[in-house]
Scaffold this active site. Structure first.
Site, mmCIF file in Angstrom:
data_model
loop_
_atom_site.group_PDB
_atom_site.id
_atom_site.type_symbol
_atom_site.label_atom_id
_atom_site.label_comp_id
_atom_site.label_asym_id
_atom_site.label_seq_id
_atom_site.Cartn_x
_atom_site.Cartn_y
_atom_site.Cartn_z
ATOM 1 N N ASP A 207 1.458 2.718 3.503
ATOM 2 C CA ASP A 207 0.599 3.892 3.278
ATOM 3 C C ASP A 207 1.430 5.172 3.289
ATOM 4 O O ASP A 207 0.916 6.249 3.628
ATOM 5 C CB ASP A 207 -0.535 3.981 4.304
ATOM 6 C CG ASP A 207 -1.671 4.875 3.828
ATOM 7 O OD1 ASP A 207 -1.724 5.186 2.629
ATOM 8 O OD2 ASP A 207 -2.493 5.275 4.668
ATOM 9 N N HIS B 132 -4.824 -0.511 5.766
ATOM 10 C CA HIS B 132 -4.384 0.225 6.961
ATOM 11 C C HIS B 132 -5.353 0.075 8.121
ATOM 12 O O HIS B 132 -5.959 1.053 8.567
ATOM 13 C CB HIS B 132 -4.106 1.699 6.642
ATOM 14 C CG HIS B 132 -5.090 2.375 5.721
ATOM 15 N ND1 HIS B 132 -6.439 2.408 5.962
ATOM 16 C CD2 HIS B 132 -4.913 3.042 4.558
ATOM 17 C CE1 HIS B 132 -7.047 3.056 5.004
ATOM 18 N NE2 HIS B 132 -6.136 3.450 4.130
ATOM 19 N N HIS C 173 0.864 -1.199 0.000
ATOM 20 C CA HIS C 173 0.000 0.000 0.000
ATOM 21 C C HIS C 173 0.895 1.241 0.000
ATOM 22 O O HIS C 173 1.509 1.569 1.012
ATOM 23 C CB HIS C 173 -0.903 0.018 1.230
ATOM 24 C CG HIS C 173 -1.888 1.151 1.219
ATOM 25 N ND1 HIS C 173 -3.238 0.967 1.420
ATOM 26 C CD2 HIS C 173 -1.741 2.486 1.021
ATOM 27 C CE1 HIS C 173 -3.869 2.123 1.349
ATOM 28 N NE2 HIS C 173 -2.979 3.071 1.110
#
Ligand code: DOR
Ligand code: ZN
Length: 347
Positions: A246, A173, A12
């Site tokens: 992220d 997340h 991610h």
């Protein structure tokens, strides 16, 4: 002390576009073999053709000799149709479709307004076995921001899982014990990524001696009991939980302002920070599965075959990196990080 593991992947990641690519792609490429690249550009990446062109721009920003491979995603909108999903699967370079509830976070205005509108697209994802990546927060403004993930599970995640029993989903997340419990109970077709900041920080970090815009991301940091649940999940050895930084770069002036952007930049230390969190939990032996195996297995891709070596030597990230014409403040700027990447194992 040293730790050698198979080269990890980042499942991610936000890379942005244009000049920003040159600033951030090398950080990820030095550490990770591959990364799932989020499609929330302006305008968003909604077609296979746009993803192809974006991929080319990312490849051009790699350091020379790098083998880093961007794994592309499409941005789900109310208009995404089954034909585009079919093309995505056939492309070989689009590996998932990302669902942002409209208005949930950075550049999510084009997101889905009601997931019912995307049911045809979800059926196509299920048919072609392409994973749906979910930003799991309700956008209902009456729901407390710290409860938005838990409410999303009941209102959206569970109904979608029931309606599409073979759809594979990554709950991106995860930030709460509620999400960890849900993922565990949902079985192997549901995976989840966990960021370094949610393993290392709780919500006190947003207000330590004053307001800390560089610790602000979405989903927002939660209380300590949730952080502990995430650490337990990450070190559990369950293949449902894997690495996704992220990392989300924003220029300094867009974070240090009256209405600052959400996003923490961690790509400069994208594996080192996880080593810290796993060491603190006494579970360094569990890092390799989480970082280098379970994500690839979930996506049906081969694991990397080369390796990296981490050294327990501390270093300090700079106060900022260049970011096009602007500055980018990295996680732990001016502080220390306990683990370093051995230079000769940089990708
Ligand atoms: O903090 C965040 N930043 N959360 C997101 O969901 C998006 C991301 C971004 O693109 O900046
Ligand atoms: Zn993200």
């Amino acid at each position: 002390m040293q730790l050698t593991i198979l080269r990890p992947d980042d499942w991610h990641l936000h890379l942005r576009d244009g000049q920003a690519l040159n600033a951030v792609v090398p950080h990820t490429a030095h550490r990770f073999g591959r990364a799932v690249v989020m499609p929330n550009l302006k305008p968003p990446v909604t077609t296979v053709e746009a993803a192809r062109l974006y991929r080319e721009r990312i490849l051009a920003a790699r350091p020379s000799g790098s083998h880093f491979e961007p794994l592309m995603t499409l941005y789900l909108t109310d208009a995404t149709n089954a034909a585009e999903i079919k093309r995505a699967k056939a492309s070989g370079f689009v590996h998932a479709v990302k669902y942002y509830p409209a208005g949930a976070t950075t550049n999510s205005d084009a997101g889905v307004t009601g997931l019912e509108r995307a049911y045809d697209a979800l059926a196509a994802l299920e048919e072609h076995d392409l994973p749906l990546l979910v930003h799991g927060e309700t956008t209902d403004p009456t729901v407390d921001i710290f409860d938005r993930e838990a409410v999303f599970i009941d209102r959206v995640m569970k109904p979608v899982c029931d309606r599409f029993p073979r759809l594979r989903i990554v709950f991106e997340h995860v930030t709460t014990r509620d999400a960890v419990d849900f993922v565990r109970s949902a079985g192997r077709r549901i995976g989840a990524t966990i960021t370094p900041q949610h393993l290392l920080l709780n919500r006190n970090a947003l207000f330590q001696g004053g307001i800390r815009p560089h610790n602000y991301c979405l989903p927002v940091l939660k209380r300590e009991l949730h952080r502990q649940a995430l650490v337990e999940a990450a070190i559990s050895g369950s293949p449902q939980f894997f690495l996704g930084t992220d990392s989300a770069p924003h220029a300094r002036h867009t974070k240090e302002t009256t209405c600052g952007c959400a996003g923490i930049y961690s790509a400069h230390a994208g594996i080192e920070l996880y080593a810290e969190a796993f060491e603190a939990a006494g579970a360094l032996d569990k890092l390799e599965g989480f970082a280098s195996m379970f994500g690839a297995d979930f996506y049906g891709l081969p694991r990397n075959t080369d390796s990296i070596t981490l050294i327990r030597e501390s270093w300090s990230p700079p106060a900022s990196y260049g970011f096009g014409d602007h500055e980018l403040v990295p996680f732990r700027a001016g502080e220390t990080i306990a683990w370093s990447l051995r230079d000769d194992t940089q990708g």
